[in-house]
Design a protein around this motif. Structure first.
Motif, PDB file in Angstrom:
ATOM      1  N   ALA A  92       0.830  -1.208   0.000  1.00  0.00           N
ATOM      2  CA  ALA A  92       0.000   0.000   0.000  1.00  0.00           C
ATOM      3  C   ALA A  92       0.864   1.258   0.000  1.00  0.00           C
ATOM      4  CB  ALA A  92      -0.931  -0.007   1.210  1.00  0.00           C
ATOM      5  N   GLU A  93       1.908   1.253   0.810  1.00  0.00           N
ATOM      6  CA  GLU A  93       2.773   2.431   0.879  1.00  0.00           C
ATOM      7  C   GLU A  93       3.594   2.596  -0.402  1.00  0.00           C
ATOM      8  OE1 GLU A  93       2.288   4.664   3.073  1.00  0.00           O
ATOM      9  OE2 GLU A  93       0.861   3.317   4.052  1.00  0.00           O
ATOM     10  N   ALA A  94       3.965   1.496  -1.026  1.00  0.00           N
ATOM     11  CA  ALA A  94       4.690   1.574  -2.304  1.00  0.00           C
ATOM     12  C   ALA A  94       3.802   2.173  -3.387  1.00  0.00           C
ATOM     13  CB  ALA A  94       5.184   0.188  -2.723  1.00  0.00           C
ATOM     14  N   ILE A  95       2.514   1.821  -3.368  1.00  0.00           N
ATOM     15  CA  ILE A  95       1.567   2.386  -4.326  1.00  0.00           C
ATOM     16  C   ILE A  95       1.437   3.891  -4.122  1.00  0.00           C
ATOM     17  CG2 ILE A  95      -0.868   2.445  -5.005  1.00  0.00           C
ATOM     18  CD1 ILE A  95      -0.971  -0.583  -4.372  1.00  0.00           C
ATOM     19  N   VAL A  96       1.289   4.306  -2.869  1.00  0.00           N
ATOM     20  CA  VAL A  96       1.146   5.737  -2.560  1.00  0.00           C
ATOM     21  C   VAL A  96       2.416   6.493  -2.965  1.00  0.00           C
ATOM     22  CG1 VAL A  96       0.938   7.404  -0.681  1.00  0.00           C
ATOM     23  CG2 VAL A  96      -0.546   5.399  -0.741  1.00  0.00           C
ATOM     24  N   HIS A  99       2.280   6.556  -6.881  1.00  0.00           N
ATOM     25  CA  HIS A  99       1.104   7.115  -7.565  1.00  0.00           C
ATOM     26  C   HIS A  99       0.392   8.203  -6.772  1.00  0.00           C
ATOM     27  CE1 HIS A  99       1.322   3.944 -10.634  1.00  0.00           C
ATOM     28  NE2 HIS A  99       1.603   3.131  -9.648  1.00  0.00           N
ATOM     29  N   GLY A 100       0.818   8.453  -5.542  1.00  0.00           N
ATOM     30  CA  GLY A 100       0.172   9.466  -4.723  1.00  0.00           C
ATOM     31  C   GLY A 100      -1.051   8.930  -4.000  1.00  0.00           C
ATOM     32  N   LYS A 101      -1.643   9.769  -3.151  1.00  0.00           N
ATOM     33  CA  LYS A 101      -2.828   9.404  -2.387  1.00  0.00           C
ATOM     34  C   LYS A 101      -4.077   9.737  -3.188  1.00  0.00           C
ATOM     35  CE  LYS A 101      -0.671  10.306   2.112  1.00  0.00           C
ATOM     36  NZ  LYS A 101      -0.757  11.108   3.360  1.00  0.00           N
ATOM     37  N   ASN A 102      -4.768   8.702  -3.628  1.00  0.00           N
ATOM     38  CA  ASN A 102      -6.001   8.891  -4.394  1.00  0.00           C
ATOM     39  C   ASN A 102      -7.104   8.075  -3.728  1.00  0.00           C
ATOM     40  OD1 ASN A 102      -4.786  10.417  -6.698  1.00  0.00           O
ATOM     41  ND2 ASN A 102      -3.631   8.532  -6.943  1.00  0.00           N
ATOM     42  N   GLU A 103      -8.069   8.756  -3.145  1.00  0.00           N
ATOM     43  CA  GLU A 103      -9.103   8.091  -2.355  1.00  0.00           C
ATOM     44  C   GLU A 103      -9.891   7.060  -3.160  1.00  0.00           C
ATOM     45  OE1 GLU A 103      -9.816   8.158   0.933  1.00  0.00           O
ATOM     46  OE2 GLU A 103      -7.939   9.271   1.094  1.00  0.00           O
ATOM     47  N   GLY A 104      -9.971   7.255  -4.459  1.00  0.00           N
ATOM     48  CA  GLY A 104     -10.755   6.321  -5.270  1.00  0.00           C
ATOM     49  C   GLY A 104     -10.012   5.069  -5.668  1.00  0.00           C
ATOM     50  N   ASP A 105      -8.713   4.978  -5.376  1.00  0.00           N
ATOM     51  CA  ASP A 105      -7.928   3.810  -5.765  1.00  0.00           C
ATOM     52  C   ASP A 105      -8.397   2.560  -5.026  1.00  0.00           C
ATOM     53  OD1 ASP A 105      -6.443   5.294  -7.502  1.00  0.00           O
ATOM     54  OD2 ASP A 105      -4.669   5.442  -6.219  1.00  0.00           O
ATOM     55  N   ILE A 106      -8.297   1.427  -5.716  1.00  0.00           N
ATOM     56  CA  ILE A 106      -8.723   0.130  -5.176  1.00  0.00           C
ATOM     57  C   ILE A 106      -7.535  -0.813  -5.172  1.00  0.00           C
ATOM     58  CG2 ILE A 106     -10.161  -1.907  -5.636  1.00  0.00           C
ATOM     59  CD1 ILE A 106     -12.201   0.028  -6.915  1.00  0.00           C
ATOM     60  N   ILE A 107      -7.437  -1.642  -4.122  1.00  0.00           N
ATOM     61  CA  ILE A 107      -6.399  -2.663  -4.072  1.00  0.00           C
ATOM     62  C   ILE A 107      -7.032  -4.024  -3.806  1.00  0.00           C
ATOM     63  CG2 ILE A 107      -5.924  -2.115  -1.631  1.00  0.00           C
ATOM     64  CD1 ILE A 107      -3.022  -3.106  -2.156  1.00  0.00           C
ATOM     65  N   LEU A 108      -6.724  -4.986  -4.680  1.00  0.00           N
ATOM     66  CA  LEU A 108      -7.132  -6.374  -4.483  1.00  0.00           C
ATOM     67  C   LEU A 108      -5.940  -7.113  -3.892  1.00  0.00           C
ATOM     68  CD1 LEU A 108      -8.493  -5.378  -7.407  1.00  0.00           C
ATOM     69  CD2 LEU A 108      -9.397  -7.704  -7.343  1.00  0.00           C
ATOM     70  N   THR A 109      -6.059  -7.582  -2.652  1.00  0.00           N
ATOM     71  CA  THR A 109      -4.966  -8.326  -2.032  1.00  0.00           C
ATOM     72  C   THR A 109      -5.206  -9.818  -2.233  1.00  0.00           C
ATOM     73  OG1 THR A 109      -6.056  -8.428   0.144  1.00  0.00           O
ATOM     74  CG2 THR A 109      -4.676  -6.493  -0.330  1.00  0.00           C
ATOM     75  N   ARG A 172     -10.876  -0.050  -0.640  1.00  0.00           N
ATOM     76  CA  ARG A 172     -10.444   1.290  -1.012  1.00  0.00           C
ATOM     77  C   ARG A 172      -9.102   1.517  -0.325  1.00  0.00           C
ATOM     78  NH1 ARG A 172     -13.379   3.191  -5.292  1.00  0.00           N
ATOM     79  NH2 ARG A 172     -15.555   2.566  -5.034  1.00  0.00           N
ATOM     80  N   LEU A 173      -8.118   1.916  -1.083  1.00  0.00           N
ATOM     81  CA  LEU A 173      -6.767   2.026  -0.545  1.00  0.00           C
ATOM     82  C   LEU A 173      -6.702   3.014   0.622  1.00  0.00           C
ATOM     83  CD1 LEU A 173      -3.883   1.029  -0.859  1.00  0.00           C
ATOM     84  CD2 LEU A 173      -3.501   2.821  -2.555  1.00  0.00           C
ATOM     85  N   GLY A 174      -7.412   4.132   0.494  1.00  0.00           N
ATOM     86  CA  GLY A 174      -7.421   5.124   1.558  1.00  0.00           C
ATOM     87  C   GLY A 174      -8.044   4.576   2.835  1.00  0.00           C
ATOM     88  N   LEU A 176      -8.207   1.396   3.725  1.00  0.00           N
ATOM     89  CA  LEU A 176      -7.297   0.384   4.274  1.00  0.00           C
ATOM     90  C   LEU A 176      -6.201   1.037   5.114  1.00  0.00           C
ATOM     91  CD1 LEU A 176      -6.064  -2.438   4.534  1.00  0.00           C
ATOM     92  CD2 LEU A 176      -4.940  -2.071   2.319  1.00  0.00           C
ATOM     93  N   ARG A 177      -5.574   2.055   4.583  1.00  0.00           N
ATOM     94  CA  ARG A 177      -4.491   2.722   5.315  1.00  0.00           C
ATOM     95  C   ARG A 177      -5.017   3.396   6.580  1.00  0.00           C
ATOM     96  NH1 ARG A 177      -2.272   6.845   3.008  1.00  0.00           N
ATOM     97  NH2 ARG A 177      -0.120   6.547   3.706  1.00  0.00           N
ATOM     98  N   ARG A 178      -6.155   4.059   6.482  1.00  0.00           N
ATOM     99  CA  ARG A 178      -6.713   4.745   7.642  1.00  0.00           C
ATOM    100  C   ARG A 178      -7.063   3.754   8.753  1.00  0.00           C
ATOM    101  NH1 ARG A 178     -10.895   6.375   5.497  1.00  0.00           N
ATOM    102  NH2 ARG A 178     -12.368   4.915   6.438  1.00  0.00           N
ATOM    103  N   ASN A 179      -7.717   2.649   8.394  1.00  0.00           N
ATOM    104  CA  ASN A 179      -8.125   1.673   9.400  1.00  0.00           C
ATOM    105  C   ASN A 179      -6.920   0.973  10.027  1.00  0.00           C
ATOM    106  OD1 ASN A 179     -10.873   2.148   9.134  1.00  0.00           O
ATOM    107  ND2 ASN A 179     -11.167   0.555   7.600  1.00  0.00           N
ATOM    108  N   TYR A 180      -5.964   0.590   9.204  1.00  0.00           N
ATOM    109  CA  TYR A 180      -4.797  -0.119   9.718  1.00  0.00           C
ATOM    110  C   TYR A 180      -4.041   0.739  10.724  1.00  0.00           C
ATOM    111  CZ  TYR A 180      -0.477  -2.848   9.854  1.00  0.00           C
ATOM    112  OH  TYR A 180       0.607  -3.593  10.275  1.00  0.00           O
ATOM    113  N   TYR A 181      -3.817   1.980  10.381  1.00  0.00           N
ATOM    114  CA  TYR A 181      -3.035   2.858  11.256  1.00  0.00           C
ATOM    115  C   TYR A 181      -3.836   3.369  12.454  1.00  0.00           C
ATOM    116  CZ  TYR A 181       0.457   2.668   7.569  1.00  0.00           C
ATOM    117  OH  TYR A 181       1.382   2.227   6.645  1.00  0.00           O
ATOM    118  N   SER A 182      -5.155   3.146  12.449  1.00  0.00           N
ATOM    119  CA  SER A 182      -5.956   3.522  13.613  1.00  0.00           C
ATOM    120  C   SER A 182      -5.865   2.479  14.722  1.00  0.00           C
ATOM    121  CB  SER A 182      -7.426   3.712  13.212  1.00  0.00           C
ATOM    122  OG  SER A 182      -8.058   2.462  12.969  1.00  0.00           O
ATOM    123  N   LEU A 183      -5.400   1.274  14.373  1.00  0.00           N
ATOM    124  CA  LEU A 183      -5.266   0.198  15.351  1.00  0.00           C
ATOM    125  C   LEU A 183      -3.872   0.211  15.965  1.00  0.00           C
ATOM    126  CD1 LEU A 183      -6.961  -2.683  13.297  1.00  0.00           C
ATOM    127  CD2 LEU A 183      -8.011  -1.266  15.072  1.00  0.00           C
TER     128      LEU A 183
END
Length: 242
Positions: A92-96, A99-109, A172-174, A176-183
């Protein structure tokens, strides 16, 4: 943009016959990880594929992809993390970073050792993200499931409410990052998959129907089944070419 994040940092210790991590074992003459990456590259909606690998295998993976003609323009190999979710977040961080922070981006893990993921499953995950912020791939339980202490049956569970988790798991990539770092770090260490990040934050996960062939190569029995399926697929392709 739509990204695939392939988690390939495992060592494959339960495949006793293997001398290399199971994602690099060849089935039908093609390494498992190559088959998995190809499955995502075959879906035109996928813009980029990121592969998270143990640092010691980074160079080997790049060489392998070059040998099997993997598209360098659409694939990036990065170092994975200490665990599954650590690898997902490194991706996720490599993508950001690229490509920057784009709230509409999607990541399939996706697990690297599920090489028979279908185009339908991938596209169903993408389609679900038009309405939801997170989804996972699941199969309804086919067998009766019991709860046990390892010695005796303690409870027979209601099979109609039980599902077997597969991947992809899509977000949604945004979010995912927000939730992960909130824990907390301690909370994240207890999570066994990425959907758990969302459930830990009390967010819903939409169910996408999986496929029995989308199994995870974990044991020697799985590897034998994968070889048989690869051989069957090759014979089918040969018949179609005639």
């Amino acid at each position: 943009m739509i990204f695939a994040g392939i988690v390939a940092g495992g060592c494959g210790s339960r495949v006793k016959s293997a001398v290399i991590p199971k994602q690099f074992i060849e089935i039908g003459g093609v390494p498992v990880i190559v088959r998995t990456v190809r499955a995502f590259l075959a879906v035109e909606e996928i813009d980029m594929v990121y592969v998270g690998i143990k640092p010691d295998w980074h160079e080997y993976t790049n060489e392998l992809f070059e040998r099997f003609g993997i598209d360098k323009e659409r694939v990036r190999v990065i170092d994975g993390g200490a665990d599954r979710n650590g690898t997902v977040m490194n991706i996720a961080e490599a993508i950001v970073a690229e490509h920057g922070k784009n709230e509409g981006d999607i990541i399939l893990t996706h697990d690297a050792v599920r090489p028979f993921v279908t185009e339908k499953i991938i596209k169903d995950n993408i389609e679900a993200m038009k309405e939801y912020s997170a989804c996972g791939t699941y199969m309804p339980a086919a067998d009766t499931i019991i709860r046990s202490d390892g010695e005796k049956v303690r409870e027979t569970l209601n099979r109609s409410e039980l599902y077997q988790a597969q991947t992809p798991q899509t977000f949604r990539l945004g979010d995912l990052r927000r939730n992960y770092y909130s824990l907390s770090e301690e909370q994240n260490k207890k999570l066994t998959d990425t959907c758990s990040v969302f459930t830990a934050c009390n967010e819903d996960i939409y169910l996408v129907v999986g496929d029995a062939l989308n199994f995870k190569i974990t044991t020697d029995s799985d590897l034998r089944m994968a070889n048989a399926l690869a051989e069957l697929n090759e014979k089918r392709e040969m018949r179609n070419e005639k």
